[in-house]
Design a protein around this motif. Structure first.
Motif, PDB file in Angstrom:
ATOM      1  N   UNK A 103      38.228  17.244 -34.266  1.00 42.63           N
ATOM      2  CA  UNK A 103      37.362  16.555 -34.376  1.00 42.63           C
ATOM      3  C   UNK A 103      37.967  15.774 -32.333  1.00 42.63           C
ATOM      4  N   UNK A 104      37.035  15.478 -31.677  1.00 43.62           N
ATOM      5  CA  UNK A 104      37.380  15.201 -30.937  1.00 43.62           C
ATOM      6  C   UNK A 104      36.991  13.500 -30.641  1.00 43.62           C
ATOM      7  N   UNK A 105      36.233  13.044 -31.105  1.00 41.54           N
ATOM      8  CA  UNK A 105      35.502  11.670 -31.114  1.00 41.54           C
ATOM      9  C   UNK A 105      35.160  11.281 -30.350  1.00 41.54           C
ATOM     10  N   UNK A 106      34.326  12.224 -29.772  1.00 41.59           N
ATOM     11  CA  UNK A 106      33.206  12.126 -28.936  1.00 41.59           C
ATOM     12  C   UNK A 106      32.679  13.243 -28.817  1.00 41.59           C
ATOM     13  N   UNK A 107      31.308  13.403 -28.575  1.00 45.73           N
ATOM     14  CA  UNK A 107      30.572  14.539 -28.253  1.00 45.73           C
ATOM     15  C   UNK A 107      31.092  15.431 -26.864  1.00 45.73           C
ATOM     16  N   UNK A 108      31.001  16.602 -27.498  1.00 48.64           N
ATOM     17  CA  UNK A 108      30.950  17.899 -26.100  1.00 48.64           C
ATOM     18  C   UNK A 108      30.210  17.736 -25.465  1.00 48.64           C
ATOM     19  N   UNK A 109      29.129  17.603 -25.629  1.00 52.28           N
ATOM     20  CA  UNK A 109      28.500  17.641 -24.137  1.00 52.28           C
ATOM     21  C   UNK A 109      28.295  18.886 -23.481  1.00 52.28           C
ATOM     22  N   UNK A 110      28.135  19.134 -22.636  1.00 51.16           N
ATOM     23  CA  UNK A 110      28.084  20.384 -21.603  1.00 51.16           C
ATOM     24  C   UNK A 110      28.556  21.848 -21.780  1.00 51.16           C
ATOM     25  N   UNK A 111      29.916  21.898 -22.249  1.00 55.09           N
ATOM     26  CA  UNK A 111      30.958  21.602 -23.289  1.00 55.09           C
ATOM     27  C   UNK A 111      31.188  23.383 -23.915  1.00 55.09           C
ATOM     28  N   UNK A 112      30.095  22.505 -24.575  1.00 51.65           N
ATOM     29  CA  UNK A 112      29.477  23.811 -25.700  1.00 51.65           C
ATOM     30  C   UNK A 112      29.455  24.702 -25.313  1.00 51.65           C
ATOM     31  N   UNK A 113      28.811  25.066 -24.158  1.00 50.21           N
ATOM     32  CA  UNK A 113      28.202  26.594 -22.627  1.00 50.21           C
ATOM     33  C   UNK A 113      29.825  27.611 -22.836  1.00 50.21           C
ATOM     34  N   UNK A 114      30.614  26.362 -22.678  1.00 46.90           N
ATOM     35  CA  UNK A 114      31.791  27.542 -22.388  1.00 46.90           C
ATOM     36  C   UNK A 114      32.691  27.696 -23.744  1.00 46.90           C
ATOM     37  N   UNK A 115      33.059  27.129 -24.620  1.00 47.95           N
ATOM     38  CA  UNK A 115      34.046  27.326 -25.853  1.00 47.95           C
ATOM     39  C   UNK A 115      32.846  27.464 -27.234  1.00 47.95           C
TER      40      UNK A 115
ATOM     41  N   UNK B 197      31.426  25.840 -29.479  1.00 45.32           N
ATOM     42  CA  UNK B 197      31.851  24.878 -30.491  1.00 45.32           C
ATOM     43  C   UNK B 197      31.448  23.181 -31.075  1.00 45.32           C
ATOM     44  N   UNK B 198      29.858  23.428 -31.174  1.00 46.75           N
ATOM     45  CA  UNK B 198      28.809  22.098 -31.160  1.00 46.75           C
ATOM     46  C   UNK B 198      29.407  20.456 -32.000  1.00 46.75           C
ATOM     47  N   UNK B 199      28.552  19.469 -31.903  1.00 50.36           N
ATOM     48  CA  UNK B 199      29.476  18.492 -32.788  1.00 50.36           C
ATOM     49  C   UNK B 199      29.462  18.435 -34.035  1.00 50.36           C
ATOM     50  N   UNK B 200      28.196  19.276 -34.285  1.00 49.68           N
ATOM     51  CA  UNK B 200      27.709  19.171 -35.868  1.00 49.68           C
ATOM     52  C   UNK B 200      28.790  19.956 -36.229  1.00 49.68           C
ATOM     53  N   UNK B 201      29.465  21.042 -35.455  1.00 45.59           N
ATOM     54  CA  UNK B 201      30.816  22.105 -36.541  1.00 45.59           C
ATOM     55  C   UNK B 201      31.513  22.065 -36.234  1.00 45.59           C
ATOM     56  N   UNK B 202      32.277  20.478 -35.738  1.00 46.18           N
ATOM     57  CA  UNK B 202      33.417  19.974 -35.034  1.00 46.18           C
ATOM     58  C   UNK B 202      33.708  18.678 -36.008  1.00 46.18           C
ATOM     59  N   UNK B 203      32.053  17.924 -36.369  1.00 51.77           N
ATOM     60  CA  UNK B 203      32.033  16.495 -36.758  1.00 51.77           C
ATOM     61  C   UNK B 203      33.654  16.500 -38.397  1.00 51.77           C
ATOM     62  N   UNK B 204      33.459  17.183 -39.096  1.00 50.11           N
ATOM     63  CA  UNK B 204      34.503  17.587 -40.231  1.00 50.11           C
ATOM     64  C   UNK B 204      35.705  18.743 -40.106  1.00 50.11           C
ATOM     65  N   UNK B 205      36.313  18.292 -39.187  1.00 54.23           N
ATOM     66  CA  UNK B 205      37.650  18.915 -38.875  1.00 54.23           C
ATOM     67  C   UNK B 205      38.457  17.610 -38.606  1.00 54.23           C
TER      68      UNK B 205
END
Length: 235
Positions: A44-56, A58-66
């Motif tokens: 959980x990066x403690x911030x939004x992934x923004x445009x980087x999701x198209x690279x890896x 990984x969505x904000x929803x997926x990372x929320x509980x990590x």
């Protein structure tokens, strides 16, 4: 020496503007063998992934509980401690990892690990003027990357492990052969050598040679030592 092949995925390109790590993947090598020991975690990066999701992917929803990096720092540090790290474009990953460790007032990567090996720098020295991203190196060294649709830290670390082994193949072959018969160099003796076999380059090989020299000259803005020696009649 124990080596750890490492890759990260992040929310962006610059930790200095607040970007954070979202995934870490590590693969262990011992004696040029992939041991099967791996370290992999989503964060959980403690911030939004923004445009980087198209690279890896990984969505904000997926990372929320990590877990957050602080929660896995001890396990990560234990896995890499004392190892040689092998990273493609090492300055990028080391910068992000040191930022995360620094936020927790922990040791830096340079303090944790014995050495950092940058395969991008190695590739540029081996293949000047060519593309040296991971996909290009997989193609060059026959590593199957057909499953790489998006960037993923563990997958990329596994691919880089294979690429690194291919890039360094033969570097550990300088062994003394104690089974060879001794050569008698006593006074009056002669050393017999087989005739030297000279194989001229084929037309295709000469064409490849000229192409590589042209690429080097282009990359170095006209500076090519081999061509200078050829012009002087020394090559």
């Amino acid at each position: 020496m124990r080596k750890v092949i490492l890759d990260t995925e992040t929310t962006g390109l610059d930790f200095r503007t607040g970007d954070r790590i979202v995934e870490i993947g590590c693969v262990e090598l011992m004696g040029r063998q992939i041991t099967g020991q791996r370290y992999h975690v989503y964060l959980n990066p403690e911030r939004l992934v923004a445009d980087s999701e198209r690279i890896h992917g990984l969505s904000d929803e997926f990372l929320a509980d990590k877990p957050k990096f602080a929660e896995i720092a001890a396990d990560f540090m234990a896995f890499v401690r004392g190892a040689e790290l092998v990273i493609h474009n090492a300055a990028f990953d080391v910068g992000f990892l040191n930022n995360e460790l620094g936020l927790l007032q922990q040791e830096s990567i340079e303090q944790l690990c014995s050495e950092v090996i940058d395969t991008l720098r190695m590739a540029r020295e081996m293949r000047p003027g060519k593309k040296n991203n991971l996909n290009a190196l997989c193609s060059e060294f026959g590593v199957d990357n057909s499953g790489r649709q998006l960037h993923g830290a563990l997958l990329d670390a596994e691919l880089l492990a294979e690429v690194y082994l291919a890039m360094t193949r033969g570097q550990n072959s300088l062994e003394m052969n104690f089974d060879s018969p001794a050569v008698d160099y006593s006074l009056g003796g002669t050393r017999q050598r087989p005739p030297l076999l000279v194989l001229p380059a084929s037309a295709a090989e000469l064409a490849d040679h000229d192409r590589v020299l042209a690429e080097i000259a282009k990359e170095s803005k006209g500076k090519c030592l081999w061509r200078d020696l050829e012009s002087a009649g020394q090559a």
